[in-house]
Design a protein around this motif. Structure first.
Motif: not given
Length: 821
Positions: A449-456, A458-462
């Motif tokens: 979830q922490r990785i997804l938070d970073l990517l989401s 910055r790049y709207q990656i879910n």
């Protein structure tokens, strides 16, 4: 894959000086008469991307790598241009004033006319072709300020000068170019010469940089600098060049002999330059480039895209050849720096292929250069692990994500979360690719979830799959130790995976970030090696409607039911005395039979566990290199530089009833595979085959067909030069189809139960197909055999390898493919 380009580490997209000592250049520009500062003057290092413009105080500041050894050019429309020799940087480094002499030209003298005379437009067109070029690349370049040009077409000569820098926008290579033109001359015999100095400004963006990168790679590999780099390092063979001395007589270049390296190249340690000398003309054959010319029959390459595959029109045959360039010395020697740039450009005249290249094809001299001062020269081509003189690759030129990923994978949840927080506060785009790899395998929900938070954020990656789609739309953003990072991540799944990647990034011929884990270990989908075979009469488990993959080699016929192979995706068997790897990629619908022997070497192949564009990658047991299933060649690892392409044999996809009718003595897979599976028809991958949805994302889809519509792929010797896909549905309506692929004439015949074969046609025009016989335009009957067509006079036309594929998979391997549907 389509992208057969050799990937190069592009310094042009990175800030110079990541590992080089930088020098601060500062000076003030002033009028030599009034001593007033000069604003908006350009100062740049000739033919480089280093330059700047003076401010209101006449001051110019910029940093350059200490290894840069080019003349400084200073230009302003109202002053005479000034050239400062490369050895005279003392003034610039001491921040002294440089005085420019007024030339009497005022800015007001530049008139931008809305309407130009026909003669002026004609002269501009003539200049543009001579200066930029006259091809597709040149058509993507534009002169933004043609009003600075001055034309003189008297005395059977055409001459062009410019009163200010010519501003050029090259959308193909992604540069804004400022060119100080001395003159351009076109003699009455058509020869063209132009002299000047250029400054390149990178105008690529995140949206087009991936495409621009590939265009620059192609331009560099076709440039004189690429050739001279390989010449001075005595590795012309690796550079794909053949060099001879030639004489010119009666309009023809005649080869004399091959020169020795020592007679051509001398290194001067004092100047750190190479001196190149040769007699007569130096002829360079570009073995790494193919061009095409027309012969007597067939259709030309340019027409292949626009004509129907089954055309019967006559036209010129497409024949490939390697272009040639010729160099003639006007001065005794060419002076070449260690990066392959000719420093005394006026000393050489180019003819042939290079003579056709113009400004549209040019790159800055600092493209592809490591400016370590006094450092050893090294090519930065990604396909080599070391150059021919044995130097080791340069150390990484940018901080890597490797140590951060190691911390995340340490098994300590607290350490992992702290590392992710640190990455968040010191974020770089190069963190995204390895974090997506971690996201693929990590089991800890908090870390995920922490990785997804970073990517989401910055790049709207879910999710992982959205991340792949985003990543493939970007330029190559991973760092120089990305392969090592992938090794660290995926060895947690299977220790063998580490070997695939570790220390192999420079060998990759495919995009590293598109190598995706398929969810299993090495050979985790168990291959069938030397499987048990039975005769047709014993195969009571099969119904006549079951789908089989049929292979016939040297009179040995074997059938491999799809219902069994879908659970194993790979078999190794001996067919007709040949060691065959049958590779069935369920995701992309291909079943290809490869000969595992190539030029006397046996490659023991298996299933790697990884995919590339939803197509499975193989591995070989000896080197653990990764191989493309759809191409039959290594794409990552020590074998990529050995020019290996495995021979593919024809495969037939048909029903068991039709196959055994054609080959009643055939052998077929036994249900006794040594594995416990539900081998009922349609059980394996039934959910995947039931819809048009993909299991893994791909860079692009083409809606001319549905993703999983089947197409026939024909593998002539040079099919990659002119790839073709034919819809199976189309072939169901056409029992005979004729055409060409890369100059090879062929005929495709199909019958009930989707039985399709392809044969060479040579100059024969076939009109119809009936009762297992072809009838040509003269009424002759040709018998259809498994390995060839046989004519009434005994003449034979050999069979061509072919197989099926899902449309999406083939299109992503060869986006320029022709489609017949």
């Amino acid at each position: 894959m389509i992208f057969r380009y050799i990937l190069i580490f592009l310094i042009a997209f990175l800030p110079f000086g990541l590992n080089a000592q930088m020098v601060q250049i500062t000076c003030i520009l002033a009028d030599s008469e009034s001593h007033l500062p000069i604003q908006d003057a350009h100062l740049f290092f000739n033919n480089s991307s280093f330059g700047n413009v003076s401010n209101q105080e006449g001051r110019i500041s910029l940093e350059i790598p200490q290894g840069l050894r080019e003349d400084v050019v200073i230009s302003h429309i109202s002053y005479d241009p000034k050239i400062i020799q490369s050895a005279s940087y003392r003034t610039l480094q001491k921040k002294d004033t440089i005085f420019l002499s007024p030339n009497g030209i005022q800015i007001e003298e530049i008139v931008i006319a809305k309407k130009r005379s026909k003669k002026w437009k004609k002269n501009l067109k003539k200049f543009t072709k001579a200066f930029l070029g006259n091809d597709k690349i040149a058509s993507k370049c534009k002169i933004l300020n043609p009003e600075v040009l001055r034309f003189d077409d008297r005395n059977d000569q055409f001459k062009t000068t410019a009163i200010d820098l010519i501003e050029i926008q090259n959308d193909h290579l992604g540069y804004r170019i400022y060119f100080l033109l001395d003159n351009l001359n076109i003699d009455k015999n058509g020869s063209i010469k132009y002299i000047g100095n250029a400054n390149f400004i990178d105008i690529s963006t995140s949206k087009n940089r991936k495409k621009i990168t590939k265009n620059r790679i192609t331009a560099f590999e076709k440039s004189p600098s690429h050739f001279f780099q390989h010449l001075i390092q005595d590795n012309l063979k690796k550079g794909k060049y053949n060099v001879t001395i030639a004489k010119y007589a009666q309009g023809t270049f005649n080869e004399v002999r091959q020169p020795e390296y020592n007679e051509m190249v001398y290194y001067d340690s004092t100047s750190q330059n190479y001196f190149v000398s040769f007699q007569e003309f130096l002829q360079i054959e570009h073995l790494g480039i193919k061009e095409y010319k027309n012969g007597k029959y067939g259709i030309s390459a340019g027409q292949l895209e626009s004509r129907r595959f089954n055309t019967r029109e006559e036209g010129p045959t497409t024949k490939s050849f390697h272009p040639k360039s010729w160099l003639y010395k006007i001065m005794p020697q060419l002076i070449v720096d260690k990066y392959g740039n000719i420093k005394n450009q006026r000393a050489v005249q180019e003819y042939g292929y290079w003579a056709m290249q113009r400004m549209a094809h040019k790159l800055p001299l600092d493209y592809n250069i490591d400016f370590e001062d006094f450092g050893e020269f090294q090519l930065t081509t990604k396909t080599q692990n070391e150059n021919t003189r044995g130097e080791q690759p340069n150390e990484q030129k940018e901080p890597s994500s490797l140590s951060h990923i190691q911390s995340i994978l340490s098994g300590n949840n607290s350490t992992a979360m702290q590392t992710l927080s640190f990455m968040d506060s010191h974020w770089k785009d190069s963190f995204a690719p390895p974090l997506l790899d971690v996201l693929r395998i990590v089991g800890d929900s908090k870390i995920k979830q922490r990785i997804l938070d970073l990517l989401s954020r910055r790049y709207q990656i879910n999710n992982y799959y959205e991340g792949l789609q985003w990543l493939w739309e970007q330029e190559e953003i991973f760092d120089s130790l990305y392969a090592e990072t992938k090794a660290e991540i995926y060895q947690l799944i299977d220790p063998k995976f580490s070997i695939y990647f570790k220390n192999r990034q420079s060998s990759a011929t495919i995009n590293m970030d598109e190598i995706v884990w398929g969810g299993v270990k090495q050979d985790g989908i168990p291959p069938l090696r030397n499987p048990s075979m039975i005769v047709a009469t014993e195969a009571t488990y099969l119904s006549d409607s079951d789908i089989v993959f049929g292979i016939a080699i040297n009179g040995d016929q074997r059938a491999y039911p799809k219902r069994i192979l879908a659970w194993h995706e790979f078999f190794v068997d001996t067919i007709g005395g040949r060691s065959i790897a049958g590779v069935y990629c369920t995701l992309c619908g291909t079943m290809i039979a490869y000969d595992m022997n190539h030029k006397g070497t046996f490659y023991d192949l298996g299933t790697s566990g990884f995919l590339y564009r939803s197509n499975k990658l193989m591995y070989d047991a000896r080197t653990q290199s990764l191989w493309s299933t759809i191409e039959g060649r290594p794409v990552l690892g020590p074998l990529t530089c050995e020019n290996i392409t495995l021979q593919a044999y024809p495969t037939i996809t048909t029903t068991w009833g039709e196959w055994k009718r054609q080959y009643p003595t055939t052998k077929v897979l036994s249900l006794d595979t040594g594995h416990s599976r539900n081998y009922n028809e349609g059980e394996a991958y039934k959910d995947y085959f039931a819809t048009d949805k993909l299991m893994f994302p791909v860079p692009e889809v083409d809606r001319r067909l549905r993703n999983k519509d089947e197409v026939l792929i024909i593998r002539t010797d040079n099919f990659e030069e002119d790839p073709l896909a034919i819809s199976i549905q189309y072939l169901r309506e056409k029992p005979i189809v004729m055409g060409k692929i890369a100059g090879t004439s062929l005929v495709v015949i199909s019958k009930k139960d989707d039985w399709v074969r392809v044969y060479e046609a040579d100059t024969i025009q076939f009109e119809s197909y009936q009762n297992n016989r072809l009838i040509d335009q003269d009424g002759n009957y040709w018998t259809v055999q498994a390995a060839y067509l046989q004519g009434p006079d005994g003449r034979q036309l050999k069979r061509i390898s072919s197989h099926r594929s899902f449309w999406f998979a083939w299109y992503n391997a060869y986006p320029t493919t022709r489609l017949l549907h």
